[in-house]
Design a protein around this motif. Structure first.
Motif, PDB file in Angstrom:
ATOM      1  N   ASP A 259       0.837  -1.188   0.000  1.00  0.00           N
ATOM      2  CA  ASP A 259       0.000   0.000   0.000  1.00  0.00           C
ATOM      3  C   ASP A 259       0.880   1.249   0.000  1.00  0.00           C
ATOM      4  OD1 ASP A 259       1.026   0.030   2.554  1.00  0.00           O
ATOM      5  OD2 ASP A 259      -0.855  -0.543   3.529  1.00  0.00           O
ATOM      6  N   ALA A 260       0.251   2.383   0.202  1.00  0.00           N
ATOM      7  CA  ALA A 260       0.992   3.644   0.170  1.00  0.00           C
ATOM      8  C   ALA A 260       2.091   3.687   1.224  1.00  0.00           C
ATOM      9  CB  ALA A 260       0.028   4.820   0.348  1.00  0.00           C
ATOM     10  N   SER A 265       7.935   3.504   2.522  1.00  0.00           N
ATOM     11  CA  SER A 265       9.086   2.873   3.176  1.00  0.00           C
ATOM     12  C   SER A 265      10.200   2.577   2.183  1.00  0.00           C
ATOM     13  CB  SER A 265       8.661   1.577   3.878  1.00  0.00           C
ATOM     14  OG  SER A 265       8.422   0.525   2.946  1.00  0.00           O
ATOM     15  N   LEU A 266       9.866   2.560   0.886  1.00  0.00           N
ATOM     16  CA  LEU A 266      10.865   2.316  -0.159  1.00  0.00           C
ATOM     17  C   LEU A 266      11.374   3.616  -0.769  1.00  0.00           C
ATOM     18  CD1 LEU A 266       9.239  -0.724  -2.025  1.00  0.00           C
ATOM     19  CD2 LEU A 266      11.045  -0.757  -0.311  1.00  0.00           C
ATOM     20  N   GLY A 267      10.959   4.740  -0.189  1.00  0.00           N
ATOM     21  CA  GLY A 267      11.475   6.019  -0.655  1.00  0.00           C
ATOM     22  C   GLY A 267      10.584   6.771  -1.610  1.00  0.00           C
ATOM     23  N   VAL A 268       9.378   6.259  -1.879  1.00  0.00           N
ATOM     24  CA  VAL A 268       8.429   6.971  -2.741  1.00  0.00           C
ATOM     25  C   VAL A 268       7.633   7.912  -1.850  1.00  0.00           C
ATOM     26  CG1 VAL A 268       6.547   6.759  -4.397  1.00  0.00           C
ATOM     27  CG2 VAL A 268       8.316   4.983  -4.284  1.00  0.00           C
ATOM     28  N   GLY A 271       3.825   7.906  -1.882  1.00  0.00           N
ATOM     29  CA  GLY A 271       3.190   6.594  -1.723  1.00  0.00           C
ATOM     30  C   GLY A 271       2.531   6.061  -2.975  1.00  0.00           C
ATOM     31  N   ASP A 272       2.855   6.633  -4.138  1.00  0.00           N
ATOM     32  CA  ASP A 272       2.246   6.190  -5.404  1.00  0.00           C
ATOM     33  C   ASP A 272       2.760   4.802  -5.777  1.00  0.00           C
ATOM     34  OD1 ASP A 272       1.995   5.808  -8.328  1.00  0.00           O
ATOM     35  OD2 ASP A 272       1.124   7.818  -8.283  1.00  0.00           O
ATOM     36  N   ARG A 277       6.523   0.809  -8.510  1.00  0.00           N
ATOM     37  CA  ARG A 277       6.827  -0.276  -9.450  1.00  0.00           C
ATOM     38  C   ARG A 277       7.797   0.188 -10.529  1.00  0.00           C
ATOM     39  NH1 ARG A 277       3.631  -4.832  -9.175  1.00  0.00           N
ATOM     40  NH2 ARG A 277       4.218  -5.387 -11.305  1.00  0.00           N
ATOM     41  N   GLU A 278       7.637   1.427 -10.981  1.00  0.00           N
ATOM     42  CA  GLU A 278       8.529   1.945 -12.011  1.00  0.00           C
ATOM     43  C   GLU A 278       9.949   2.084 -11.469  1.00  0.00           C
ATOM     44  OE1 GLU A 278       9.917   3.143 -15.630  1.00  0.00           O
ATOM     45  OE2 GLU A 278       7.978   2.248 -15.114  1.00  0.00           O
TER      46      GLU A 278
END
Length: 446
Positions: A259-260, A265-268, A271-272, A277-278
């Motif tokens: 989720d967002a 947590s992955l640096g986006v 939260g998109d 994924r890109e």
């Protein structure tokens, strides 16, 4: 004075160097007088120490320096006069028999070989290629989720549920006490309290995991366990022990939802999920490109070794073997291993060193013959490519350009890529598609 060059083998040569003993004595006396200007000794002012005392204290050292200087200079002059490309360092030994009033030394050494590279247009090379699909992105997301797993007591209700029936199952984290015995006698390493592991990860022997499955907290189980013949514990290898385990704690694994919050947590930042994924796809494509490049470079290097003919200087192999041994020692020490008293025989690295030296000579020949040197533009482009994955690319550029050695490493990398491009452009190349998992699991090295 140096004698004519003697040929002892395909690459081995010998030169005899000699010079008057008076030349050595004159130079030694000259240097002793210089040393005396600043020499100190009890009872004497600096610079007033008698020359005999200076000679007694510094004579041996200065004589050694003079001999090394004279022999080294004479050897270099002889090598230059005879247009010799000396590989490594010469082995210099004093001759017992010399003309009266002279000192003589034999310098034995190797020269660089002639490198004959065959017809590259006849060389067949299998290159690889790989793609990143949506399935690879999904697998990566699963891995990232597992890296962020957190555990909850199984059977107790919580915000994420209760984890189901409170019995040990694959994927659960269990904490156990255990004790093992062989013929009724406990053995070292066969007992522990509060030992935690995740069922299904393969950290424990299969019989141990199988016995743990289905247990509830507080339950115990006794079972036989056969240690493999190649088990790391030599005292129990190949033997069968009786183990008793008691389950003390049982936790189930909760994986974060995609989720967002997971994307953040992955640096986006926003939260998109589509952007997440890109980003993952771009990173995977960069990793795949690097692995493909490494595999194809290795294929080119293998082909060059087959098509090139040359003798490899033993001196260079020995030097590189010692270098690899020391690099291995330093690497292991940096990993926290105590290698102070561990021997690292250079002979163990001879095969790898021979390949490295052979390839170095082949690449040098190709680069020189075909003007494949790294250009400043190529070097900068390579560093900028490295910098893409860092938060501040300018710091990466500064890091490399502020140190000539680091810059030299990039130049060597670009030079190798120039050779690979050149060889692939001439040879007969077939392309093979490889699966993503196969490529990522490969040990291809740049």
């Amino acid at each position: 004075m140096a004698t004519a060059v003697e040929t002892l083998g395909k690459l081995e040569r010998r030169i005899t160097i000699s010079f008057p003993l008076t030349d050595v004595r004159t130079e030694v006396e000259k240097r002793l007088k210089v040393q005396a200007r600043t020499a100190k000794a009890p009872g004497f002012r600096p610079g007033k120490v008698p020359l005999k005392m200076v000679a007694a204290q510094y004579g041996y050292q200065i004589e050694s320096e003079v001999l090394n200087d004279k022999v080294g200079r004479a050897f270099n002059d002889a090598a230059n006069e005879n247009n010799l490309r000396v590989a490594g360092f010469p082995n210099i030994v004093a001759k017992e028999e010399a003309a009266e009033g002279e000192l003589a030394f034999d310098a034995t050494f190797e020269v660089y070989p002639e490198v004959a590279i065959g017809d590259l247009t006849a060389v067949e090379i299998e290159a690889v290629q790989a793609d990143v699909s949506e399935a690879e992105i999904d697998k990566t997301i699963d891995i990232l989720r597992k890296q962020r797993v957190h555990f909850h007591t199984k059977g107790e209700a919580g915000e994420h549920g209760d984890g189901g029936e409170p019995v040990a199952a694959s994927g659960d984290r269990v904490t156990v006490d255990f004790v093992g015995a062989i013929d009724g006698v406990e053995f070292p390493g066969g007992k522990a309290e509060g030992y935690a592991f995740v069922l299904g990860e393969g950290r424990m022997l299969p019989e141990f995991e199988a016995a743990t499955l289905g247990l509830k907290v507080g339950e115990a189980k006794t079972f036989p366990l056969s240690f493999p013949e190649d088990y790391h514990g030599k005292d129990v290898a190949g033997k069968t022990a009786s183990f008793t385990i008691t389950l003390q704690k049982l936790e189930w694994a909760h994986l974060p939802e995609v989720d967002a919050e997971f994307a953040k947590s992955l640096g986006v930042a926003d939260g998109d999920l589509a952007k997440m994924r890109e980003d993952i796809k771009v990173n995977l494509q960069r990793e795949v490109a690097g692995r493909v490049k490494a595999r194809n470079k290795e294929a080119v290097m293998d082909a060059l070794i087959k098509v090139a003919e040359l003798e490899v200087p033993k001196t260079l192999i020995g030097q590189d073997s010692e270098r690899l041994a020391e690099m291995t020692r330093q690497d292991m020490a940096q990993r926290g291993m105590n290698v102070k008293d561990v021997p690292f025989p250079a002979e163990l690295f001879a095969e790898k060193a021979e390949r490295r030296v052979r390839l170095g000579l082949i690449l040098s020949q190709l680069v020189g013959d075909n003007n494949l040197q790294a250009t400043p533009e190529q070097v900068k482009a390579q560093i900028e490519d490295f910098a893409q994955s860092y938060e501040d690319p300018r710091e990466v550029l500064k890091y490399y350009y502020s140190d000539r050695r680091r810059l030299g490493e990039i130049e060597a990398l670009v030079l190798e890529e120039n050779v690979v491009t050149y060889v692939l452009g001439l040879s007969k190349v077939t392309t093979k598609a490889v699966a993503f998992d196969e490529l990522m699991g490969s040990n291809a090295q740049a």
